[in-house]
Design a protein around this motif. Sequence first.
Motif, short mmCIF file in Angstrom:
data_model
loop_
_atom_site.label_atom_id
_atom_site.label_comp_id
_atom_site.label_asym_id
_atom_site.label_seq_id
_atom_site.Cartn_x
_atom_site.Cartn_y
_atom_site.Cartn_z
N ALA A 85 0.89 -0.91 0.11
CA ALA A 85 0.21 0.01 0.01
C ALA A 85 0.81 1.39 -0.49
N PHE B 13 3.37 1.55 -1.20
CA PHE B 13 4.32 1.66 -2.48
C PHE B 13 3.51 2.65 -3.59
N ILE B 14 2.77 1.56 -3.52
CA ILE B 14 1.33 2.28 -4.53
C ILE B 14 0.87 3.66 -4.19
N LEU C 69 -6.67 6.24 -0.36
CA LEU C 69 -6.54 4.71 -1.32
C LEU C 69 -7.58 5.09 -2.92
N HIS C 70 -6.05 5.31 -3.05
CA HIS C 70 -6.39 5.45 -4.49
C HIS C 70 -6.99 5.04 -5.66
N THR C 71 -7.20 4.76 -6.80
CA THR C 71 -6.94 4.08 -8.20
C THR C 71 -5.23 4.54 -8.45
N TRP C 72 -4.81 3.56 -9.17
CA TRP C 72 -3.47 3.96 -9.59
C TRP C 72 -3.32 3.25 -10.80
#
Lengths: 471, 539
Positions: free
Chosen positions: B183, B185-186, B498-501
């Motif tokens: 998490a 890292f993203i 917490l988002h979309t990557w």
Amino acid sequence: MLNFTPSLIIPELYMALLLVALFVQTVTNSIKDRTDWLAYASLGGVVVAALSMSQSGMMFYDSYQIDGLSQFFKLVIALGLAICVLNSLRNTSLGKTPRADYFFFMFMSAFGLMLLASTVELFTIYISLELASYSLYILLPLRNDNPRAVEGAIKYALFGAVATAIGLFGISYIIAGQHTTYLHELATMNWTFAEQPMALIGLGLFALAFLYKLALFPFHFWAPDVYQGASNETAAFAATLPKVGAIVILVRLMGLDPGVEMKIVLAVFATLSMTLGNILALRQTDIKRLLAYSSVAHAGFVVMGLVAGGAYGLAAASYYALVYVVMNLTIFWVITRLADDGRDIQLHDLKGMHHSTPLLAFVLAVAAFGLVGLPPTGGFTGKLFLLNAAWGEGFYLLVIIAAINTAIAIFYYLNMVRHAYTMDQTTPSVVPSSVIGASVALALALGVLYLGLMPQGLFDLLLQASGALLL
Amino acid sequence: MLQADFPVLSALIFFPLLAAIALVFVRKDETIRMVTLAAGLVECLLLLPLLGFDLSTADFQFVERHVWIAAWNIQYYLGIDGISVLMIVLTVLLLPLCVLCSWSYIGRRVKEFHICLLLMTTACVGVFCALDFVLFYIFWEAMLVPMFLLIAVWGGARRRYASIKFFLYTLAGSTLLLVAIVAFFIAGGTFSIPDLMNQNFGLPFQQLTFLAMALAFAVKVPMFPFHTWLPAAHVEAPTAGSVLLASILLKMGTYGFLRFCIPITPAASEFFAPLMIVLAVISIIYGSFVAIGQQDMKKLIAYSSVAHMGFVTLGIFVFAFQGIEGAIMHMVNHGIITGAMFMLVGLLYERSHSRELEDNLGLSKHLPIYTGFLLLFSLAAFGFPGTNGFFSKLLVLIGVFEASYFLGVLFIIGLLLGLAYLMRLLLAVGWGTPSKGAGWQDVNAREWAYLLPLLAFVFYLGLAPGRALNIMGPSIENLLRNFDQQRHVSEEISGDTLHTWRQPPPALIDPLNKVSPNAATLNRSTTLVVDHAVTPRKN
């Protein structure tokens, strides 16, 4: 255009040559059982596949594509085949069966899988799949006086026939929706449920045939019986290479970037597959059944990469395919060495390995810890890539479930290591030790570690290959 | 950052590994012991370059930084600051002592035992050196395998149960740590720990990742209620295994709090501090009470470790300078004292073949030197002035009192309970009614060799703790300064991290994007991250 350029398909031609030679052997009584040369021939196949890594081009009316992805998977298949051949050269559970036949079908299946790596047209894919599968249907029951072998083979053949029939049915839907069977044309089309419901369902059905090969839940029922029924050597083959074939096609299909509906369905199956596979594996005492259920869990992991999609997700899935093959072949190699009479190895047979064969015990431990996903093995690195890719695409729950599953899996893999290292066999078994057997085992274990510590080069390669797939 | 010419840290990490590989080819048991001892001493010599540690800076020193897996921005990134250097010194110095204390204790499969010891050292030093999250996790998990074998093969009667329990507990805890790493890292675009420390994540994100990390660390510490693996593992492990567990492994949990939880998720650390403090206090009181009731000497010391580590956790989560100073000092001191206590129990076990108190009563007459050692180490464990335990507990106490008088009172109660179980142990073993022990040999030369250095440390750190405090001072200041700045910054960011990557298209993946060892920042994060919640640190 036919575009036939032999220089592009040297690995396939080499395999075809070997198949011809083996065919001649099968019909000639005097040389039926002389198969030692296959060890060198299959290793030659690895060299050939490695040398043709950088090839690229299209062939056979654009139905056959040579690209980074296909060449990588051909190398994996050649490597896996070579190890399987080395593993089965002294196969005793075949009994009086002429050996050339056995290897003929094994090579035929591998040949089909190699074709599968390059095919980019739905019917060609289907034919390659059948070529690989039919040979396996014959290969699996080739085990002397074991009724389970037949049971397993029948299960595999019947389920397989149904699965491929459904796949064929799926093709018809795709054609009805998109009017083409070429993947590169399909890649330009719309795959949302709103626009193309029929085509998307067709794609799902077509993928099902490959999910079956991958033994993903709920198509996993064949795996334990087939693994247990087949001889150790055949199981090593059936457990690894057909899965590679399935993964390459699934990677290509997911390269079409289908809608989110399909991803969610796959994510659900991946979750169930991981969890059920691990839970069912917990209470197995037959090592091959245990590995079968664990492979159901691993199928869930691979699908996680497919669900994530994109260059990173697909590359992660491909990398995990390689890691999985190496780890599984390693553990099967150990099992085959232990059961020199061809029996099925039970958990308690591992007792005292540290004493009788310290090297094999070490290799078993490396493979088991790799399958769990403990660093610094390839299993860890592969899983890390998959988790990264899936989390990056927002599948948080899937990642958390996968992580928890790792903790469940540790129990039964650790149990194997525990038997090997902490318990003493009451009647010490003598394991015949050969220099070749030991050195291949060690090489495989080092391979598992290498894939864990030095994934850079291969992963970059796969990243480029799967990136090209998406353009 | 200071750049080392000679890869000091790599040498420290991998020399034991090389020694372990060399050991495979050694045959005689006695030679194996000698070789391992020699390797341990050489490893101690490799510590000498650390004398060049710069006391004036809080930066990471002896940094080694190389690209490892470029596709995921994973680096081979090592470095130490004032917090980790003490842990490394402790780990390395314990290696030869562990070899010495197992000399006659381990009679079978000697080679494998020493290989496991060396592998443990590699993994433990690696944990304290790693500045890349993935590298850290690799060492963190790699340590489990040799420890599992140490318990499972050379342990006591219930070793199989204990080893599996140890493995499952710690692995289950750390799988969520892996999720947290992914998490980070993203969300942050890097696995580099110093880079992550400089980023601010939104509070909800911090809370989730804090919980995931804290679970892994709490199992390792161990904090109540995750402590149940510890007594089982301690009791069954061979002496060297218990020493490594108590002295090094438990420290990794609190080290994790200091290295990851507080710097990377400061706001969440503050948010959850009351919870951590409550758990720490329960660990102290509960651990002490259970220790009082034990008959098995090893169990007694194991439960006392739960209490001692509670002191450490408490010191960390009051966020006061002295509290953290004392906590780090106590990590080292507990390593020395408890390691010595386990060695003393192992020493006695070799003579009486029992760890029960009632089988080892009244030894002051027959084993005066042994009793002397036990007395001194018990005093140190209690925190008698002049011993190392005194200073660290005093510092934690100051920090705790600053935070709350009520906590301070609880702390003192914990100390008194500690006195109770130590006195019980000491009085029974030293001056109880003797039952056996007449013919037992007192401490022999080899045993002197591993007890005396530890005793020297007890008094050195007790009488002159200045040097150790100087080493960690700048790092703690830095830690608290960043903590104070970042917890407020983070509160301003309410956005969900917490988002979309999405991955960059392959064309963006630049093969030339290599990181030079001196590069201060990684520009790769610009291609990987599309993160609106990350703002640069405001100094």
